[in-house]
Design an enzyme around this catalytic site. Structure first.
Site, mmCIF file in Angstrom:
data_model
loop_
_atom_site.group_PDB
_atom_site.id
_atom_site.type_symbol
_atom_site.label_atom_id
_atom_site.label_comp_id
_atom_site.label_asym_id
_atom_site.label_seq_id
_atom_site.Cartn_x
_atom_site.Cartn_y
_atom_site.Cartn_z
ATOM 1 N N LYS A 9 -0.194 15.643 8.064
ATOM 2 C CA LYS A 9 -0.799 14.460 6.187
ATOM 3 C C LYS A 9 -0.554 15.511 5.200
ATOM 4 O O LYS A 9 -0.997 17.034 5.805
ATOM 5 C CB LYS A 9 -0.628 13.534 6.501
ATOM 6 N N TYR A 49 4.807 3.120 9.106
ATOM 7 C CA TYR A 49 3.846 2.549 8.645
ATOM 8 C C TYR A 49 4.347 1.119 8.252
ATOM 9 O O TYR A 49 3.868 -0.048 8.545
ATOM 10 C CB TYR A 49 2.991 3.053 7.917
ATOM 11 N N ASN A 113 -12.179 8.775 5.985
ATOM 12 C CA ASN A 113 -12.487 9.465 7.367
ATOM 13 C C ASN A 113 -11.352 8.200 8.499
ATOM 14 O O ASN A 113 -10.911 9.106 9.385
ATOM 15 C CB ASN A 113 -13.690 9.459 8.081
ATOM 16 N N HIS A 120 0.176 12.488 12.304
ATOM 17 C CA HIS A 120 0.794 11.366 12.828
ATOM 18 C C HIS A 120 1.195 12.210 14.336
ATOM 19 O O HIS A 120 1.910 13.142 14.030
ATOM 20 C CB HIS A 120 1.562 10.830 12.231
ATOM 21 N N GLU A 131 10.892 7.439 15.167
ATOM 22 C CA GLU A 131 10.707 8.119 14.725
ATOM 23 C C GLU A 131 11.570 9.310 13.663
ATOM 24 O O GLU A 131 11.245 9.993 13.511
ATOM 25 C CB GLU A 131 9.132 7.850 14.899
HETATM 26 P P1 ADP Z 1 -3.091 6.115 14.201
HETATM 27 O O1 ADP Z 1 -2.311 7.055 13.460
HETATM 28 O O2 ADP Z 1 -4.182 6.568 14.693
HETATM 29 O O3 ADP Z 1 -1.722 6.100 15.010
HETATM 30 P P2 ADP Z 1 -2.674 3.505 13.181
HETATM 31 O O4 ADP Z 1 -0.899 3.955 14.093
HETATM 32 O O5 ADP Z 1 -2.979 2.826 12.764
HETATM 33 O O6 ADP Z 1 -3.163 4.372 13.512
HETATM 34 O O7 ADP Z 1 -2.495 3.495 11.562
HETATM 35 C C1 ADP Z 1 -1.759 4.468 10.935
HETATM 36 C C2 ADP Z 1 -2.457 5.261 9.984
HETATM 37 O O8 ADP Z 1 -2.944 4.540 8.382
HETATM 38 C C3 ADP Z 1 -3.682 6.052 10.220
HETATM 39 O O9 ADP Z 1 -3.217 7.753 10.950
HETATM 40 C C4 ADP Z 1 -3.969 6.403 8.688
HETATM 41 O O10 ADP Z 1 -4.057 7.529 8.472
HETATM 42 C C5 ADP Z 1 -4.179 4.902 8.062
HETATM 43 N N1 ADP Z 1 -5.156 4.140 8.546
HETATM 44 C C6 ADP Z 1 -5.441 3.204 9.569
HETATM 45 N N2 ADP Z 1 -6.111 2.337 9.934
HETATM 46 C C7 ADP Z 1 -6.710 2.305 8.574
HETATM 47 C C8 ADP Z 1 -8.097 2.293 8.220
HETATM 48 N N3 ADP Z 1 -8.980 1.452 8.943
HETATM 49 N N4 ADP Z 1 -8.570 2.393 6.950
HETATM 50 C C9 ADP Z 1 -7.815 3.301 5.925
HETATM 51 N N5 ADP Z 1 -6.440 4.260 6.667
HETATM 52 C C10 ADP Z 1 -6.353 3.226 7.681
#
Ligand code: ADP
Length: 144
Positions: A9, A49, A113, A120, A131
């Protein structure tokens, strides 16, 4: 053999951690099958996303993911999808297990955070196939 799609990222690129993260992947025994740098667009991000598009934080994620180009990789190894998710750690860098990439290299800053978490990785074999096809054409993937 299993393949997974990785996006390093904008925070990873901006903090100049691309080499360090790729070194960890190679040290884990993962094989690089494809690699390129790309600038994400709103359209591509809405596809990638789609599962978070309804959340209030989505607009921030979209802006963050366009801050700089990302590095897209296809990596291969036995059981890599689960192994990679373990190696990355959970979404929130403050909650990620010690030793994981997100715990060690992700943002610990309040408000960042959960978003600025370095990479990803596909979360299932089905998602990985979709993907990989989203980011790479067949002739960009090297199976030897
Ligand atoms: P992951 O990447 O751990 O699989 P998700 O698919 O749930 O997580 O979410 C995609 C991305 O969106 C995350 O990696 C993060 O960059 C962002 N994200 C997820 N939840 C939040 C949140 N509550 N606040 C801000 N950004 C978030």
């Amino acid at each position: 053999m299993e393949k997974t799609l990785i996006l390093l990222k904008p925070d990873c690129v901006q903090k100049k951690l691309v080499g360090k993260v790729i070194a960890r992947f190679e040290e884990a025994g993962f094989t690089i099958r494809a690699a390129k740098m790309i600038q994400l667009t709103d359209e591509l991000l809405r596809e990638h996303y789609a599962h978070i598009a309804q959340f209030p934080f989505y607009a921030d994620v979209e802006s963050f993911m366009k801050e700089s180009p990302v590095v897209a990789l296809v990596l291969e190894a036995d059981g890599i999808i689960d192994a990679m998710r373990v190696m990355l750690g959970v979404t929130d860098c403050l909650e990620a297990a010690p030793g994981t990439i997100r715990a060690e290299l992700g943002s610990k800053e309040e408000g960042k955070n959960k978003m600025c978490n370095i990479a990803h990785a596909s979360d299932s074999d089905e998602a990985a196939k979709v993907e990989i096809a989203r980011f790479f054409s067949e002739d960009e993937i090297f199976n030897r």
